[in-house]
Enzyme design. Structure first.
Site, PDB file in Angstrom:
ATOM      1  N   ASP A 152      25.389 -22.098  -5.326  1.00 56.22           N
ATOM      2  CA  ASP A 152      25.384 -20.820  -6.039  1.00 56.22           C
ATOM      3  C   ASP A 152      23.962 -20.555  -6.449  1.00 56.22           C
ATOM      4  O   ASP A 152      23.191 -21.502  -6.653  1.00 56.22           O
ATOM      5  CB  ASP A 152      26.247 -20.879  -7.301  1.00 56.22           C
ATOM      6  CG  ASP A 152      25.504 -21.539  -8.445  1.00 56.22           C
ATOM      7  OD1 ASP A 152      24.902 -20.828  -9.274  1.00 56.22           O
ATOM      8  OD2 ASP A 152      25.475 -22.798  -8.505  1.00 56.22           O
ATOM      9  N   ASP A 201      31.321 -22.251 -14.131  1.00 56.54           N
ATOM     10  CA  ASP A 201      30.562 -23.390 -14.637  1.00 56.54           C
ATOM     11  C   ASP A 201      31.106 -23.730 -16.030  1.00 56.54           C
ATOM     12  O   ASP A 201      32.001 -23.059 -16.543  1.00 56.54           O
ATOM     13  CB  ASP A 201      29.062 -23.095 -14.639  1.00 56.54           C
ATOM     14  CG  ASP A 201      28.681 -21.981 -15.593  1.00 56.54           C
ATOM     15  OD1 ASP A 201      29.551 -21.496 -16.344  1.00 56.54           O
ATOM     16  OD2 ASP A 201      27.516 -21.573 -15.591  1.00 56.54           O
TER      17      ASP A 201
END
Lengths: 374, 374
Positions: B268, B93
């Site tokens: 996720d 991320d």
């Protein structure tokens, strides 16, 4: 499972012995190190990894298991081997040591000991008979007699009193053990502090009672190593050559080498597992504190020649990072590496005795330990 | 490693898509669930076990790794794949979400965000360019643009402002990513809260800029599931069919089923790993809280039909005991079982889409979840 418990001596090198204990659940190559599985788990490890390091037998703690989840419960679930998923030999201690070190308000009498659980304060009683009953419920392959463990230092008269009480408990333990399943073994525990006279008396009387093996208890409680080893040597004189000898709660790798050279066959210790949860790695080249900042950029593994993936396949930089970040994987890897190192050491010891070169092996091993900066 | 990043659609079932992402480090079967490896470790798991559950890609957190051990350090050690020992695809991320949720004293401006580390209070700056630089240093196979994540609820004008700032950051991220190694991918992130208009604007503009894939951010932050799903549906309209679509931070198993049915390809979530450290097991028959006393004498495994040893080979009684005793092995086993269940679910989803029977699969799966007493 079938068969008898037996011990056979394969070869000797000075006082050191290479042997094998047979149990219905499999063989134990001696000298042996038993990882500690306190509460039915070798902390932070999967048991298939424990096995793969070369572990023949693990130790479990009667005190912890009687409090939680309870011996009767484990028996109803099929016994400790099934409960924890370890079909190989298990040695259980009798609870005496943890009653001394962990329990609250303990009260020792001729009959046994009463104490409060360190978990919730509940009252428990442990007698020699109940200690055997619990170990039988757990299904221990090797059970230990209940003994009184003193907080040391203690006056010699007090050490003598506790040792003789432990002898009377040894008699009762043996009687209680008569109903145990075939193939299971009971060990007596030599007490007597650091007094050669008391140790000799304890050992002689235990041999007279007769056990499958003999343990030396009450050492490695803070005394200097030479005092411990002198006491081991004194005790050895009284112990029969055809039975296994177990030095309880020992120890550091150099303690193992020194005690093996004096004829000890069995060890247990929390050090490799506890150290693994505290950032400390045992390696061929010595101990490594992974918390130290000097590892932050070090791409080397703990030991590139190790058979253990934890020691061979992860950089010190990564282990340092895991330790600093309090990641569970740090404890998982270091515990694994430490148990693997202990078993690699024991394997080297066994091979060295077989080749009658233990003295050289000890010298080489100790020289290697100086190669990592502390 | 060689090759391009690409996405191919294999089959569809309604809006649901069965596909495959190709990366130089290997293929990612979609719909895919990415276990979260926050600090370069999927907490309490060995990565070979993560892989064996059927994991094609893990997520790592830029925010955590930039603070500790540092992106430049990981790069010097050979990159994140080597550092953590995971040679397969990694998505990182951009740090935006953790800056919002963890950092102290954050200050957002046009240029980027400054904040204090939650670890030691040190000042850091994160710009779109620096977020890309960090992800390139880590060696991410899939990088994410920096976006501004708001604490919700927030006024619509504020949501619009943050979304448009994130669009400008998306442009800058794409420019910064031009120097990335071949085969690496950059995803844009759709923002806009729960406003259909803002979501549409965000998605349209991102598609105009052009990315390898599109993520939906800022959901699963406490809103009801139907609101989340309605927002997903609105956003989908604007997203091209030939690029992967990633719903960030989602979710519970029923969220995955519902979002897959609406065309999402990637997920996720920390749930399976976090739950594993908090005594909660995800199984075919529903969630099981191992802390509950009703498991104390239960010899059954979590799921006797599971392929995962943790779910299949250990009794609930033993897991309950480990949890009560705070033993690390409890978290190790439950995390493993949970990741295995999530991947088993994803595998079932992929097979169901291929067989064009997703609707039946969803119904059967949800019916099964009711079979364990909560």
């Amino acid at each position: 499972m079938s068969g008898e418990f037996s011990f056979s001596l394969i070869s000797t090198d000075g006082a050191a012995r290479r042997g094998e204990i047979s149990t219905p659940r499999g063989a134990i190559r001696t000298p042996v190190f038993m990882p500690v599985g306190t509460a039915a788990t070798v902390k932070a490890m999967f048991l298939d990894a424990v096995r793969a390091t070369g572990t023949d037998v693990v130790l479990a703690n009667t005190y912890h298991l009687m409090l939680r989840p309870g011996a009767e419960r484990i028996a109803a679930l099929g016994g400790l081997h099934k409960f924890m998923g370890w079909p190989h030999p298990i040695l259980t201690d009798s609870g005496g040591y943890q009653v001394m070190s962990l329990a609250k308000l303990r009260k020792v009498g001729e009959q046994g000991v009463t104490f409060r659980s360190h978990l919730d304060g509940a009252m428990f009683e442990l007698s020699p008979e109940r200690a055997i009953e619990i170990q039988n419920l757990l299904g221990a392959d090797i059970a230990m007699q209940l003994d009184e463990c003193l907080r040391l230092p203690a006056p010699e008269a007090e050490v003598a009193r506790a040792m003789r009480l432990s002898l009377r408990w040894a008699e009762r333990s043996k009687r209680a053990f008569e109903s145990a399943a075939p193939g299971r073994a009971l060990f007596g525990i030599v007490q007597g502090g650091v007094s050669p006279t008391l140790r000799s008396e304890s050992a002689r009387e235990l041999v007279r009672i007769g056990f499958h093996g003999y343990a030396i208890g009450g050492l490695a409680v803070g005394e200097p190593q030479d005092v411990m080893l002198a006491t081991v040597e004194e005790t050895m004189i009284e112990l029969p050559a055809d039975k296994p000898r177990y030095l309880m709660g020992v120890g550091e790798p150099d303690d193992l080498l020194a005690a093996v050279a004096r004829g000890i066959d069995m060890f247990d210790c929390v050090l490799p597992t506890r150290a693994g949860r505290h950032a400390l790695a045992y390696t061929r080249k010595g101990k490594i504190n992974l918390r130290n900042a000097r590892h932050a950029d070090d791409p080397r593994p703990l030991d590139e020649t190790s058979q253990c993936p934890a020691a061979r396949d992860y950089s010190r930089a990564y282990l340092h990072h895991l330790v600093k970040a309090n990641e569970m994987l740090g404890a998982m890897l270091l515990t694994w590496a430490n148990v693997a190192y202990y078993q690699e050491l024991m394997n080297g010891i066994r091979e060295a005795i077989a080749a009658r070169r233990l003295k050289d092996f000890v010298a080489e091993t100790e020289a290697n330990w100086t190669k990592e900066p502390r």
